[in-house]
Scaffold this active site. Structure first.
Site, short mmCIF file in Angstrom:
data_model
loop_
_atom_site.label_atom_id
_atom_site.label_comp_id
_atom_site.label_asym_id
_atom_site.label_seq_id
_atom_site.Cartn_x
_atom_site.Cartn_y
_atom_site.Cartn_z
N CYS A 164 3.28 -9.19 9.19
CA CYS A 164 3.34 -8.46 7.92
C CYS A 164 2.73 -9.34 6.82
O CYS A 164 1.58 -9.76 6.94
CB CYS A 164 4.79 -8.05 7.64
SG CYS A 164 5.02 -6.96 6.24
N HIS B 54 4.67 0.14 11.57
CA HIS B 54 4.84 -1.15 10.93
C HIS B 54 6.16 -1.75 11.42
O HIS B 54 7.16 -1.06 11.55
CB HIS B 54 4.87 -0.98 9.42
CG HIS B 54 4.78 -2.28 8.67
ND1 HIS B 54 3.61 -3.00 8.56
CD2 HIS B 54 5.73 -2.99 8.02
CE1 HIS B 54 3.84 -4.10 7.86
NE2 HIS B 54 5.11 -4.11 7.52
N ASP C 210 0.93 2.63 11.14
CA ASP C 210 1.41 1.77 10.06
C ASP C 210 0.80 2.24 8.74
O ASP C 210 -0.39 2.09 8.51
CB ASP C 210 1.00 0.33 10.35
CG ASP C 210 1.46 -0.66 9.29
OD1 ASP C 210 2.02 -0.22 8.26
OD2 ASP C 210 1.25 -1.86 9.49
#
Length: 252
Positions: free
Chosen positions: A126, A215, A184
């Site tokens: 991330c 995600h 995502d």
């Protein structure tokens, strides 16, 4: 079987001391090292478990506390809306130069360790995927894994929300391993296309993988966790680092 040791070290940066979590094989020897960047929530239990998996394959793994200039050492944010809001707020308050100084501090620490063989990689998830990308600007980083790196295609990392990460792609001399979830929303198709085009433009050595995942599919906590995808992608990560960094001594 590899038994692990853990410790904390306090590294000096121009922006204040940075607590860094270290996991490494307990057996004497010299090992390659991996700089592991967390999500916006800092060094949570899922991140530490990821570090343990990497260390268990024969690596010294360091997790820096990315918001060390804002919060007390050891603080983590919960995986809820309040934690997300806190992490995102600090992500855009921290200076890009501070992120870069953190990477340099960890790399210098690796190079000074008698148990490190000098071969260094980076990995991030991330926000951490973006930070690992920037860590790859350092010539000592031989291989970098980025899981769904956020803000990269928008050039919006850090204070002022105007980073130069994509613009500096040619500064990456090591190999990249890029992993994305097609579902995502933080890095949609158009964003992934921008990033891939830049890597191709400058001739970066890379592997590029898109999976049918959301995600945070790698995080073993929460509804978006996909154990099958996580297992298969981590297998590829181990292969990548083995090829780029070797095993180290790997003494029994």
């Amino acid at each position: 079987m590899i038994i692990l040791d853990g410790e904390h070290v306090e590294l000096s940066t121009p922006y204040g001391p940075m607590r860094t979590h270290i996991l490494r094989p307990a057996s004497p020897g010299r090992y390659p090292a991996i700089l592991l960047y967390s999500e916006i929530f800092q060094a949570t239990a899922p991140i530490r478990r990821t570090a343990a998996m990497l260390a268990g394959h024969g690596y010294i793994v360091a997790i820096p506390e990315i918001y060390h200039e804002f919060v007390p050492a050891g603080e983590v944010f919960p995986y809820d809306q309040a934690g997300s809001d806190r992490g995102n707020d600090l992500k855009y308050r921290k200076e890009v130069a501070s992120y870069d100084a953190d990477a340099r501090a960890v790399i210098d620490h690796f190079l000074a360790r008698p148990d490190c063989n000098g071969k260094i990689g980076a990995m991030g998830i991330c926000l951490g995927g973006h930070l690992a990308w920037r860590a790859a600007f350092n010539p000592e980083v031989l291989g970098t894994v980025c899981f769904y790196a956020t803000d990269l295609h928008k050039a919006s990392l850090g204070a002022g929300m105007k980073d130069d990460s994509l613009a500096r792609t040619a500064d990456i001399k090591g190999e990249m391993f890029m992993v994305w979830g097609r579902q995502d929303p933080h890095v949609p198709l158009e964003g992934r296309t921008i990033i891939q085009a830049k890597l191709n433009e400058v001739g970066t050595r890379m592997s590029w993988i898109e999976v049918n995942g959301a995600h945070a599919f790698l995080r073993d906590e929460g509804l978006r966790y996909d154990p099958d995808l996580a297992h298969s992608m981590m297998g590829l990560v181990f292969n990548f680092f083995h090829r780029r960094l070797s095993d180290g001594d790997h003494q029994a």
